[in-house]
Enzyme design. Structure first.
Site, mmCIF file in Angstrom:
data_model
loop_
_atom_site.group_PDB
_atom_site.id
_atom_site.type_symbol
_atom_site.label_atom_id
_atom_site.label_comp_id
_atom_site.label_asym_id
_atom_site.label_seq_id
_atom_site.Cartn_x
_atom_site.Cartn_y
_atom_site.Cartn_z
ATOM 1 N N LYS A 178 34.480 38.671 50.680
ATOM 2 C CA LYS A 178 33.412 37.677 50.768
ATOM 3 C C LYS A 178 33.997 36.382 51.323
ATOM 4 O O LYS A 178 34.747 35.683 50.631
ATOM 5 C CB LYS A 178 32.795 37.393 49.396
ATOM 6 C CG LYS A 178 31.928 38.511 48.839
ATOM 7 C CD LYS A 178 32.667 39.351 47.876
ATOM 8 C CE LYS A 178 31.735 40.362 47.213
ATOM 9 N NZ LYS A 178 32.477 41.427 46.525
ATOM 10 N N HIS A 412 29.855 39.161 37.018
ATOM 11 C CA HIS A 412 30.324 39.582 38.334
ATOM 12 C C HIS A 412 31.564 38.812 38.794
ATOM 13 O O HIS A 412 32.097 39.042 39.872
ATOM 14 C CB HIS A 412 29.195 39.415 39.364
ATOM 15 C CG HIS A 412 29.387 40.197 40.619
ATOM 16 N ND1 HIS A 412 29.814 39.614 41.804
ATOM 17 C CD2 HIS A 412 29.235 41.517 40.892
ATOM 18 C CE1 HIS A 412 29.892 40.543 42.743
ATOM 19 N NE2 HIS A 412 29.546 41.705 42.220
ATOM 20 N N LYS A 414 35.387 37.455 39.352
ATOM 21 C CA LYS A 414 36.729 38.030 39.464
ATOM 22 C C LYS A 414 37.704 36.854 39.495
ATOM 23 O O LYS A 414 37.931 36.246 40.543
ATOM 24 C CB LYS A 414 36.888 38.855 40.750
ATOM 25 C CG LYS A 414 35.837 39.978 40.910
ATOM 26 C CD LYS A 414 34.701 39.538 41.791
ATOM 27 C CE LYS A 414 33.798 40.672 42.235
ATOM 28 N NZ LYS A 414 33.187 41.474 41.215
#
Length: 523
Positions: A178, A412, A414
Protein backbone atom coordinates in the site's frame (compact mmCIF):
# COMPACT_ATOMS: atom_id res chain seq x y z
CA UNK A 1 -7.62 -32.07 -12.04
CA UNK A 2 -8.16 -33.74 -15.45
CA UNK A 3 -11.87 -32.90 -15.34
CA UNK A 4 -11.03 -29.24 -14.60
CA UNK A 5 -8.62 -29.09 -17.54
CA UNK A 6 -11.16 -30.63 -19.95
CA UNK A 7 -13.84 -28.24 -18.70
CA UNK A 8 -11.53 -25.26 -19.22
CA UNK A 9 -10.78 -26.39 -22.79
CA UNK A 10 -14.48 -26.83 -23.60
CA UNK A 11 -15.68 -23.49 -22.30
CA UNK A 12 -12.65 -21.34 -23.16
CA UNK A 13 -13.80 -20.41 -26.73
CA UNK A 14 -17.14 -19.17 -25.42
CA UNK A 15 -15.66 -17.32 -22.48
CA UNK A 16 -12.85 -15.67 -24.39
CA UNK A 17 -15.15 -14.53 -27.18
CA UNK A 18 -17.23 -12.70 -24.60
CA UNK A 19 -14.26 -11.21 -22.73
CA UNK A 20 -12.32 -9.56 -25.52
CA UNK A 21 -13.41 -6.17 -24.23
CA UNK A 22 -11.68 -6.94 -20.94
CA UNK A 23 -8.39 -8.19 -22.43
CA UNK A 24 -5.30 -6.42 -21.11
CA UNK A 25 -2.51 -4.79 -23.05
CA UNK A 26 0.78 -6.45 -23.93
CA UNK A 27 3.50 -6.64 -21.27
CA UNK A 28 6.10 -6.64 -24.05
CA UNK A 29 4.74 -3.34 -25.35
CA UNK A 30 4.67 -1.66 -21.93
CA UNK A 31 7.10 1.26 -21.94
CA UNK A 32 9.61 1.67 -19.11
CA UNK A 33 8.90 4.68 -16.94
CA UNK A 34 10.33 6.08 -13.74
CA UNK A 35 9.53 8.59 -11.02
CA UNK A 36 9.55 12.21 -12.10
CA UNK A 37 11.78 14.62 -10.14
CA UNK A 38 10.04 16.72 -7.46
CA UNK A 39 8.71 20.11 -8.61
CA UNK A 40 11.11 22.16 -6.48
CA UNK A 41 9.19 25.42 -6.94
CA UNK A 42 5.88 24.00 -5.71
CA UNK A 43 5.02 25.55 -2.31
CA UNK A 44 4.59 22.24 -0.50
CA UNK A 45 7.76 20.72 -1.96
CA UNK A 46 9.70 23.84 -0.95
CA UNK A 47 8.45 23.35 2.62
CA UNK A 48 9.73 19.76 2.57
CA UNK A 49 13.12 20.77 1.16
CA UNK A 50 13.55 23.32 3.95
CA UNK A 51 12.79 20.66 6.54
CA UNK A 52 15.25 18.19 5.03
CA UNK A 53 18.02 20.77 5.30
CA UNK A 54 17.30 20.99 9.03
CA UNK A 55 17.17 17.18 9.37
CA UNK A 56 19.71 15.68 6.95
CA UNK A 57 19.21 11.98 6.07
CA UNK A 58 15.97 11.92 8.07
CA UNK A 59 12.32 11.92 7.11
CA UNK A 60 9.27 13.39 8.78
CA UNK A 61 6.56 11.02 10.05
CA UNK A 62 2.97 11.73 11.04
CA UNK A 63 0.68 8.84 12.10
CA UNK A 64 -2.72 8.60 10.40
CA UNK A 65 -4.67 6.83 13.12
CA UNK A 66 -8.33 7.59 12.46
CA UNK A 67 -10.00 6.99 9.12
CA UNK A 68 -11.18 10.56 8.58
CA UNK A 69 -7.63 11.93 8.83
CA UNK A 70 -6.31 9.16 6.57
CA UNK A 71 -8.90 10.09 3.91
CA UNK A 72 -8.13 13.80 4.20
CA UNK A 73 -4.42 13.11 3.73
CA UNK A 74 -5.06 11.27 0.46
CA UNK A 75 -7.45 13.81 -1.04
CA UNK A 76 -5.29 16.74 0.11
CA UNK A 77 -2.19 15.25 -1.52
CA UNK A 78 -4.08 14.67 -4.76
CA UNK A 79 -5.44 18.24 -4.67
CA UNK A 80 -1.98 19.79 -4.19
CA UNK A 81 -0.01 17.54 -6.56
CA UNK A 82 1.92 19.44 -9.22
CA UNK A 83 3.84 16.84 -11.23
CA UNK A 84 3.26 13.18 -10.33
CA UNK A 85 1.14 10.74 -8.32
CA UNK A 86 2.16 7.08 -8.03
CA UNK A 87 -0.23 4.70 -6.28
CA UNK A 88 0.02 1.01 -5.38
CA UNK A 89 -2.77 -0.93 -3.65
CA UNK A 90 -4.07 -4.43 -3.00
CA UNK A 91 -7.77 -3.47 -2.77
CA UNK A 92 -9.52 -0.45 -4.28
CA UNK A 93 -13.29 -0.58 -3.85
CA UNK A 94 -15.72 1.21 -6.13
CA UNK A 95 -17.62 2.75 -3.20
CA UNK A 96 -17.96 6.31 -1.87
CA UNK A 97 -14.37 6.78 -0.70
CA UNK A 98 -12.95 4.82 -3.64
CA UNK A 99 -14.83 7.01 -6.13
CA UNK A 100 -13.96 10.20 -4.22
CA UNK A 101 -10.22 9.52 -4.34
CA UNK A 102 -10.34 8.44 -7.99
CA UNK A 103 -12.20 11.64 -8.81
CA UNK A 104 -9.46 13.71 -7.17
CA UNK A 105 -6.83 11.74 -9.10
CA UNK A 106 -8.61 12.44 -12.40
CA UNK A 107 -8.82 16.13 -11.40
CA UNK A 108 -5.05 16.06 -10.96
CA UNK A 109 -4.57 14.46 -14.40
CA UNK A 110 -6.67 17.22 -15.94
CA UNK A 111 -4.33 19.76 -14.29
CA UNK A 112 -1.37 18.13 -16.04
CA UNK A 113 -0.23 15.74 -13.28
CA UNK A 114 0.99 12.32 -14.38
CA UNK A 115 -0.90 9.58 -12.52
CA UNK A 116 0.35 5.96 -12.38
CA UNK A 117 -1.85 3.39 -10.63
CA UNK A 118 -0.68 -0.16 -9.92
CA UNK A 119 -3.31 -2.52 -8.50
CA UNK A 120 -3.32 -6.17 -7.62
CA UNK A 121 -5.64 -8.03 -9.99
CA UNK A 122 -7.25 -10.38 -7.47
CA UNK A 123 -10.18 -8.01 -6.79
CA UNK A 124 -10.25 -6.24 -10.17
CA UNK A 125 -11.97 -8.82 -12.35
CA UNK A 126 -15.25 -6.86 -12.52
CA UNK A 127 -13.67 -3.42 -12.90
CA UNK A 128 -11.50 -3.84 -15.99
CA UNK A 129 -13.80 -1.81 -18.25
CA UNK A 130 -13.67 1.10 -15.80
CA UNK A 131 -9.88 0.88 -15.45
CA UNK A 132 -9.40 0.70 -19.21
CA UNK A 133 -11.57 3.81 -19.65
CA UNK A 134 -9.56 5.74 -17.06
CA UNK A 135 -6.29 4.61 -18.60
CA UNK A 136 -7.23 6.23 -21.91
CA UNK A 137 -6.51 9.68 -20.50
CA UNK A 138 -3.08 10.77 -21.82
CA UNK A 139 -1.71 11.31 -18.29
CA UNK A 140 -3.26 8.29 -16.55
CA UNK A 141 -1.52 4.92 -16.70
CA UNK A 142 -2.92 1.83 -15.00
CA UNK A 143 -1.30 -1.58 -14.64
CA UNK A 144 -2.45 -4.77 -12.93
CA UNK A 145 -0.08 -6.95 -10.96
CA UNK A 146 0.00 -10.68 -11.72
CA UNK A 147 -3.34 -10.61 -13.56
CA UNK A 148 -5.52 -13.48 -14.67
CA UNK A 149 -6.05 -13.76 -18.42
CA UNK A 150 -9.68 -12.57 -18.20
CA UNK A 151 -11.94 -10.43 -16.09
CA UNK A 152 -14.73 -11.90 -14.00
CA UNK A 153 -17.76 -10.56 -15.87
CA UNK A 154 -20.19 -13.23 -17.00
CA UNK A 155 -18.56 -16.51 -18.01
CA UNK A 156 -15.16 -14.94 -17.45
CA UNK A 157 -15.60 -15.75 -13.78
CA UNK A 158 -15.43 -19.46 -14.62
CA UNK A 159 -12.20 -19.22 -16.60
CA UNK A 160 -10.73 -16.90 -13.99
CA UNK A 161 -11.57 -19.37 -11.23
CA UNK A 162 -10.09 -22.27 -13.16
CA UNK A 163 -6.94 -20.29 -13.80
CA UNK A 164 -6.59 -19.63 -10.09
CA UNK A 165 -6.63 -23.39 -9.55
CA UNK A 166 -4.65 -24.63 -12.54
CA UNK A 167 -1.96 -21.93 -12.27
CA UNK A 168 -1.96 -21.79 -8.48
CA UNK A 169 1.81 -21.49 -8.06
CA UNK A 170 1.74 -18.18 -9.92
CA UNK A 171 -1.67 -16.85 -8.96
CA UNK A 172 -1.16 -17.34 -5.21
CA UNK A 173 1.42 -14.53 -5.20
CA UNK A 174 -0.44 -11.27 -4.55
CA UNK A 175 0.76 -7.68 -4.29
CA UNK A 176 -0.27 -6.63 -0.78
CA UNK A 177 1.67 -3.32 -0.81
CA UNK A 178 0.00 0.00 0.00
CA UNK A 179 1.76 3.16 -1.23
CA UNK A 180 0.48 6.64 -2.09
CA UNK A 181 3.30 8.82 -3.48
CA UNK A 182 2.99 12.46 -4.52
CA UNK A 183 5.56 14.68 -6.24
CA UNK A 184 8.42 12.51 -4.99
CA UNK A 185 8.14 14.32 -1.66
CA UNK A 186 5.28 12.70 0.27
CA UNK A 187 4.29 9.09 0.80
CA UNK A 188 1.53 7.34 2.73
CA UNK A 189 2.51 3.81 3.74
CA UNK A 190 0.74 1.40 6.06
CA UNK A 191 -2.11 -1.06 6.32
CA UNK A 192 -5.08 0.69 4.71
CA UNK A 193 -6.53 -0.30 1.37
CA UNK A 194 -9.00 2.01 -0.39
CA UNK A 195 -12.62 1.48 0.61
CA UNK A 196 -15.27 2.84 2.96
CA UNK A 197 -14.44 0.45 5.81
CA UNK A 198 -10.83 1.70 5.93
CA UNK A 199 -11.89 5.33 6.42
CA UNK A 200 -14.78 4.98 8.93
CA UNK A 201 -17.42 5.40 6.24
CA UNK A 202 -19.00 1.95 6.28
CA UNK A 203 -22.26 1.96 8.19
CA UNK A 204 -21.94 -1.72 9.17
CA UNK A 205 -18.26 -2.29 9.96
CA UNK A 206 -15.02 -0.35 9.95
CA UNK A 207 -11.39 -1.28 10.43
CA UNK A 208 -9.04 -0.19 13.17
CA UNK A 209 -6.02 0.58 10.99
CA UNK A 210 -2.88 2.68 10.70
CA UNK A 211 -0.91 4.57 8.05
CA UNK A 212 2.03 6.93 8.25
CA UNK A 213 2.31 10.15 6.25
CA UNK A 214 6.01 10.65 5.53
CA UNK A 215 7.89 13.52 3.90
CA UNK A 216 11.41 13.79 2.51
CA UNK A 217 13.88 11.02 1.63
CA UNK A 218 11.43 8.24 2.59
CA UNK A 219 9.26 9.31 -0.36
CA UNK A 220 12.29 9.23 -2.65
CA UNK A 221 13.20 5.70 -1.61
CA UNK A 222 9.66 4.39 -1.83
CA UNK A 223 9.47 5.93 -5.31
CA UNK A 224 12.33 3.66 -6.35
CA UNK A 225 10.43 0.69 -4.90
CA UNK A 226 7.35 1.72 -6.87
CA UNK A 227 9.40 1.90 -10.07
CA UNK A 228 10.65 -1.65 -9.50
CA UNK A 229 7.08 -2.90 -9.24
CA UNK A 230 5.77 -0.75 -12.08
CA UNK A 231 8.37 -2.08 -14.50
CA UNK A 232 8.32 -5.67 -13.20
CA UNK A 233 7.45 -8.58 -15.45
CA UNK A 234 4.29 -9.21 -13.40
CA UNK A 235 2.87 -5.69 -14.02
CA UNK A 236 0.67 -5.61 -17.12
CA UNK A 237 -0.91 -2.47 -18.65
CA UNK A 238 -4.70 -2.49 -18.98
CA UNK A 239 -4.36 -1.03 -22.50
CA UNK A 240 -1.68 -1.08 -25.15
CA UNK A 241 0.31 2.20 -25.40
CA UNK A 242 -1.53 4.95 -27.25
CA UNK A 243 -4.80 3.03 -27.40
CA UNK A 244 -7.93 5.21 -27.79
CA UNK A 245 -6.73 8.16 -25.74
CA UNK A 246 -9.66 10.26 -24.57
CA UNK A 247 -9.38 13.99 -24.02
CA UNK A 248 -11.01 16.09 -21.35
CA UNK A 249 -13.90 17.28 -23.52
CA UNK A 250 -14.63 13.96 -25.23
CA UNK A 251 -18.08 12.40 -24.56
CA UNK A 252 -16.50 9.20 -23.26
CA UNK A 253 -14.37 11.07 -20.75
CA UNK A 254 -17.25 13.23 -19.58
CA UNK A 255 -19.37 10.10 -19.09
CA UNK A 256 -16.56 8.55 -17.06
CA UNK A 257 -16.31 11.61 -14.84
CA UNK A 258 -20.02 11.40 -14.10
CA UNK A 259 -19.46 7.98 -12.55
CA UNK A 260 -17.31 9.65 -9.90
CA UNK A 261 -19.44 12.75 -9.40
CA UNK A 262 -20.21 13.56 -5.76
CA UNK A 263 -22.60 16.30 -4.69
CA UNK A 264 -20.72 19.26 -3.12
CA UNK A 265 -22.96 19.09 -0.05
CA UNK A 266 -22.26 15.38 0.49
CA UNK A 267 -20.83 14.87 3.98
CA UNK A 268 -17.94 12.78 2.62
CA UNK A 269 -16.85 15.73 0.45
CA UNK A 270 -17.06 18.14 3.36
CA UNK A 271 -15.06 15.76 5.55
CA UNK A 272 -12.31 15.29 2.96
CA UNK A 273 -11.54 19.03 2.73
CA UNK A 274 -11.45 20.90 -0.56
CA UNK A 275 -8.62 22.04 -2.82
CA UNK A 276 -8.56 25.47 -1.13
CA UNK A 277 -7.94 23.94 2.31
CA UNK A 278 -5.60 21.13 1.26
CA UNK A 279 -2.33 23.10 1.27
CA UNK A 280 -2.65 24.64 4.77
CA UNK A 281 -3.84 21.30 6.15
CA UNK A 282 -0.78 19.49 4.80
CA UNK A 283 1.58 22.25 5.97
CA UNK A 284 0.08 21.91 9.45
CA UNK A 285 0.80 18.15 9.41
CA UNK A 286 4.28 18.73 8.04
CA UNK A 287 5.02 21.04 10.96
CA UNK A 288 3.82 18.40 13.43
CA UNK A 289 5.89 15.56 11.99
CA UNK A 290 8.52 13.71 13.98
CA UNK A 291 11.80 13.73 12.03
CA UNK A 292 13.88 10.62 12.49
CA UNK A 293 16.25 8.12 10.85
CA UNK A 294 14.42 5.36 9.00
CA UNK A 295 14.75 2.32 6.79
CA UNK A 296 12.31 1.09 4.18
CA UNK A 297 11.54 -2.57 3.68
CA UNK A 298 10.01 -4.10 0.56
CA UNK A 299 9.94 -7.58 -0.90
CA UNK A 300 10.96 -8.19 -4.49
CA UNK A 301 8.20 -8.06 -7.13
CA UNK A 302 9.97 -10.95 -8.84
CA UNK A 303 8.71 -13.53 -6.33
CA UNK A 304 5.89 -14.27 -8.81
CA UNK A 305 8.29 -15.92 -11.26
CA UNK A 306 11.52 -16.41 -9.30
CA UNK A 307 11.64 -18.71 -6.27
CA UNK A 308 15.00 -17.18 -5.30
CA UNK A 309 13.69 -13.59 -5.15
CA UNK A 310 13.82 -11.92 -1.74
CA UNK A 311 10.67 -12.24 0.36
CA UNK A 312 9.52 -9.89 3.09
CA UNK A 313 10.12 -12.56 5.68
CA UNK A 314 13.81 -12.53 4.77
CA UNK A 315 13.94 -8.74 5.18
CA UNK A 316 12.38 -8.97 8.64
CA UNK A 317 15.40 -10.92 9.83
CA UNK A 318 17.41 -7.69 9.53
CA UNK A 319 15.29 -5.81 12.09
CA UNK A 320 16.81 -5.03 15.51
CA UNK A 321 16.16 -7.73 18.09
CA UNK A 322 14.25 -6.60 21.20
CA UNK A 323 16.21 -6.34 24.43
CA UNK A 324 13.45 -5.25 26.82
CA UNK A 325 10.07 -5.19 25.10
CA UNK A 326 8.21 -6.12 21.91
CA UNK A 327 4.72 -4.77 21.18
CA UNK A 328 2.83 -6.24 18.22
CA UNK A 329 -0.48 -5.33 16.62
CA UNK A 330 -1.31 -7.50 13.62
CA UNK A 331 -4.56 -8.38 11.89
CA UNK A 332 -3.47 -11.98 11.33
CA UNK A 333 -1.05 -13.85 13.56
CA UNK A 334 0.08 -17.33 12.51
CA UNK A 335 3.55 -17.84 14.00
CA UNK A 336 6.17 -19.94 12.25
CA UNK A 337 8.37 -22.40 14.12
CA UNK A 338 11.24 -19.92 13.78
CA UNK A 339 9.18 -17.13 15.37
CA UNK A 340 8.05 -19.39 18.22
CA UNK A 341 11.67 -20.30 18.84
CA UNK A 342 12.61 -16.61 18.93
CA UNK A 343 9.78 -15.81 21.32
CA UNK A 344 11.13 -18.44 23.74
CA UNK A 345 14.67 -17.10 23.39
CA UNK A 346 13.58 -13.50 23.96
CA UNK A 347 11.51 -14.46 27.00
CA UNK A 348 14.50 -16.28 28.51
CA UNK A 349 16.39 -12.99 28.20
CA UNK A 350 13.60 -11.18 30.02
CA UNK A 351 11.98 -9.49 27.01
CA UNK A 352 8.32 -8.62 27.62
CA UNK A 353 6.24 -9.63 24.58
CA UNK A 354 2.64 -8.52 24.06
CA UNK A 355 0.62 -9.30 20.94
CA UNK A 356 -2.75 -7.83 19.89
CA UNK A 357 -4.64 -9.58 17.08
CA UNK A 358 -8.22 -10.33 16.04
CA UNK A 359 -10.64 -12.46 18.02
CA UNK A 360 -12.81 -14.99 16.24
CA UNK A 361 -15.68 -12.46 16.25
CA UNK A 362 -13.65 -9.63 14.76
CA UNK A 363 -11.60 -11.66 12.26
CA UNK A 364 -12.82 -11.19 8.68
CA UNK A 365 -11.03 -14.37 7.50
CA UNK A 366 -12.16 -17.44 9.43
CA UNK A 367 -9.41 -19.59 7.89
CA UNK A 368 -6.79 -17.17 9.22
CA UNK A 369 -8.29 -17.44 12.70
CA UNK A 370 -8.19 -21.23 12.41
CA UNK A 371 -4.49 -21.04 11.54
CA UNK A 372 -3.87 -18.79 14.55
CA UNK A 373 -6.05 -20.62 17.09
CA UNK A 374 -4.03 -23.82 17.10
CA UNK A 375 -0.87 -21.92 18.13
CA UNK A 376 -2.36 -19.85 20.97
CA UNK A 377 -1.44 -22.30 23.71
CA UNK A 378 2.11 -22.62 22.36
CA UNK A 379 2.56 -18.85 22.25
CA UNK A 380 1.28 -18.49 25.81
CA UNK A 381 3.46 -21.34 27.06
CA UNK A 382 6.44 -19.58 25.48
CA UNK A 383 5.72 -16.61 27.76
CA UNK A 384 4.13 -14.04 25.46
CA UNK A 385 0.92 -12.19 26.35
CA UNK A 386 -2.00 -12.48 23.93
CA UNK A 387 -4.85 -9.99 23.47
CA UNK A 388 -7.75 -10.40 21.06
CA UNK A 389 -9.59 -7.41 19.68
CA UNK A 390 -13.26 -7.35 20.64
CA UNK A 391 -16.22 -6.80 18.35
CA UNK A 392 -19.16 -6.29 20.68
CA UNK A 393 -20.38 -2.85 19.56
CA UNK A 394 -19.06 -1.00 22.57
CA UNK A 395 -17.45 2.40 21.95
CA UNK A 396 -13.82 2.01 20.97
CA UNK A 397 -12.70 5.57 20.49
CA UNK A 398 -9.67 6.98 22.22
CA UNK A 399 -8.62 10.62 22.22
CA UNK A 400 -6.94 9.94 18.86
CA UNK A 401 -9.81 8.15 17.08
CA UNK A 402 -12.73 10.29 16.00
CA UNK A 403 -14.04 8.66 12.82
CA UNK A 404 -17.32 10.00 11.42
CA UNK A 405 -18.96 6.58 11.62
CA UNK A 406 -16.32 4.95 13.83
CA UNK A 407 -17.56 1.66 15.26
CA UNK A 408 -15.91 -1.42 16.63
CA UNK A 409 -15.18 -4.03 13.99
CA UNK A 410 -12.16 -5.75 12.53
CA UNK A 411 -8.58 -5.00 13.44
CA UNK A 412 -6.46 -4.38 10.34
CA UNK A 413 -3.34 -2.65 11.72
CA UNK A 414 0.17 -3.99 11.09
CA UNK A 415 2.51 -2.27 13.54
CA UNK A 416 5.36 -3.24 15.87
CA UNK A 417 7.31 -1.38 18.56
CA UNK A 418 10.76 -2.59 19.66
CA UNK A 419 12.16 -1.35 22.99
CA UNK A 420 10.20 1.94 22.70
CA UNK A 421 12.84 3.01 20.16
CA UNK A 422 12.02 1.35 16.82
CA UNK A 423 8.59 1.35 15.15
CA UNK A 424 7.48 -0.60 12.10
CA UNK A 425 4.35 0.37 10.15
CA UNK A 426 3.43 -1.32 6.91
CA UNK A 427 1.35 -3.92 5.08
CA UNK A 428 2.96 -7.00 6.66
CA UNK A 429 0.96 -9.40 8.86
CA UNK A 430 2.74 -11.94 11.04
CA UNK A 431 1.67 -14.92 8.97
CA UNK A 432 3.16 -17.24 6.31
CA UNK A 433 1.37 -15.53 3.42
CA UNK A 434 2.91 -12.14 4.18
CA UNK A 435 6.30 -13.71 4.84
CA UNK A 436 6.63 -15.88 1.76
CA UNK A 437 3.82 -15.47 -0.79
CA UNK A 438 2.65 -11.86 -0.91
CA UNK A 439 4.72 -8.82 -1.73
CA UNK A 440 4.78 -6.34 1.18
CA UNK A 441 6.31 -3.02 2.17
CA UNK A 442 6.76 -0.90 5.26
CA UNK A 443 8.99 1.56 7.09
CA UNK A 444 11.14 1.16 10.22
CA UNK A 445 11.40 4.42 12.19
CA UNK A 446 14.01 5.03 14.86
CA UNK A 447 12.46 7.55 17.23
CA UNK A 448 11.56 7.23 20.88
CA UNK A 449 8.87 9.89 20.51
CA UNK A 450 7.19 8.09 17.61
CA UNK A 451 7.58 4.71 19.33
CA UNK A 452 5.95 6.02 22.50
CA UNK A 453 2.95 7.37 20.59
CA UNK A 454 2.55 4.08 18.69
CA UNK A 455 2.95 2.06 21.90
CA UNK A 456 0.23 4.18 23.50
CA UNK A 457 -2.12 3.33 20.63
CA UNK A 458 -1.39 -0.40 20.83
CA UNK A 459 -1.69 -0.48 24.63
CA UNK A 460 -5.00 1.35 24.43
CA UNK A 461 -6.20 -1.44 22.16
CA UNK A 462 -5.13 -3.98 24.80
CA UNK A 463 -7.28 -2.41 27.52
CA UNK A 464 -9.88 -4.83 28.97
CA UNK A 465 -12.73 -2.74 27.53
CA UNK A 466 -11.27 -3.09 24.05
CA UNK A 467 -9.72 -6.58 23.97
CA UNK A 468 -9.90 -9.96 25.63
CA UNK A 469 -6.76 -11.08 27.41
CA UNK A 470 -6.16 -14.75 26.63
CA UNK A 471 -4.50 -16.92 29.26
CA UNK A 472 -3.91 -20.58 30.11
CA UNK A 473 -6.01 -22.23 32.80
CA UNK A 474 -4.12 -25.50 32.88
CA UNK A 475 -1.29 -26.13 35.32
CA UNK A 476 0.52 -28.78 33.28
CA UNK A 477 3.16 -27.86 30.74
CA UNK A 478 1.24 -29.32 27.80
CA UNK A 479 -1.98 -27.36 27.34
CA UNK A 480 -4.34 -27.38 24.38
CA UNK A 481 -6.84 -24.98 22.88
CA UNK A 482 -9.54 -26.13 25.30
CA UNK A 483 -7.48 -24.87 28.26
CA UNK A 484 -7.83 -21.15 27.57
CA UNK A 485 -9.55 -18.28 29.33
CA UNK A 486 -10.66 -14.93 27.89
CA UNK A 487 -10.92 -12.06 30.36
CA UNK A 488 -12.22 -8.53 29.90
CA UNK A 489 -14.55 -5.85 31.25
CA UNK A 490 -18.21 -5.35 30.45
CA UNK A 491 -20.22 -2.66 32.20
CA UNK A 492 -17.28 -2.14 34.58
CA UNK A 493 -17.37 -5.77 35.73
CA UNK A 494 -14.86 -8.49 34.91
CA UNK A 495 -16.16 -11.26 32.68
CA UNK A 496 -14.48 -14.60 32.01
CA UNK A 497 -15.11 -16.93 29.06
CA UNK A 498 -14.03 -20.54 28.74
CA UNK A 499 -14.59 -20.52 24.97
CA UNK A 500 -14.26 -17.98 22.17
CA UNK A 501 -16.26 -14.90 23.27
CA UNK A 502 -19.34 -13.88 21.27
CA UNK A 503 -19.01 -16.86 18.92
CA UNK A 504 -21.47 -19.55 17.93
CA UNK A 505 -21.06 -23.32 18.15
CA UNK A 506 -20.94 -23.53 14.36
CA UNK A 507 -18.22 -20.88 14.11
CA UNK A 508 -16.10 -22.71 16.66
CA UNK A 509 -16.67 -26.03 14.90
CA UNK A 510 -15.74 -24.51 11.54
CA UNK A 511 -12.51 -23.11 12.97
CA UNK A 512 -11.66 -26.48 14.49
CA UNK A 513 -12.27 -28.31 11.19
CA UNK A 514 -10.35 -25.76 9.11
CA UNK A 515 -7.49 -25.98 11.61
CA UNK A 516 -7.02 -29.63 10.73
CA UNK A 517 -6.36 -28.81 7.07
CA UNK A 518 -2.68 -28.57 5.96
CA UNK A 519 -3.05 -25.03 4.61
CA UNK A 520 -1.02 -22.91 7.04
CA UNK A 521 1.51 -21.93 4.37
CA UNK A 522 -1.24 -20.36 2.26
CA UNK A 523 -2.81 -18.36 5.12
Amino acid sequence: MLVSILLAILIAPFVLSGCAAHALGSRQEAPYSSTLPPPEHAPLVKEVLEKTRDYPKQSGFYPLIDGATALRARTALADTARRSIDIQYYIWRHDRTGRLILSRLLDAAERGVRVRILLDDIHKGEQRSLLKAMDRHPLVEIRLFNPASTGSDGLGMITRGLEMVLDYDRMTHRMHNKLYLVDGSFVIVGGRNIGDEYFDWNGQKNFRDLDVLAAGPAATRFSKVFDLYWNAAASVPVNDPGENLNHRDSPDWMALRKQFATAPEDQIVLTSLGPDKALPWLVSRLNRMIWAPFRILASSPDIVFDDEAETFGEQLLTLPEPQQELLVETAYFIPSRALLRRIREWRKKGVKIRILTNSMRSNDVLAAHAGYAKYRDTVLEAGAELYEWRSDNQPARSKTTRGVLASRANLHTKAYVIDREYSFVGSYNLDPRSSDLNTECGVLIRSRAFAESLAEMIEHGMQPTNSWKVSLRCEAQACDDDDLLWKGLRENAEVVFHEEPDSSFWQRLSVKLIGWLPIDEAL
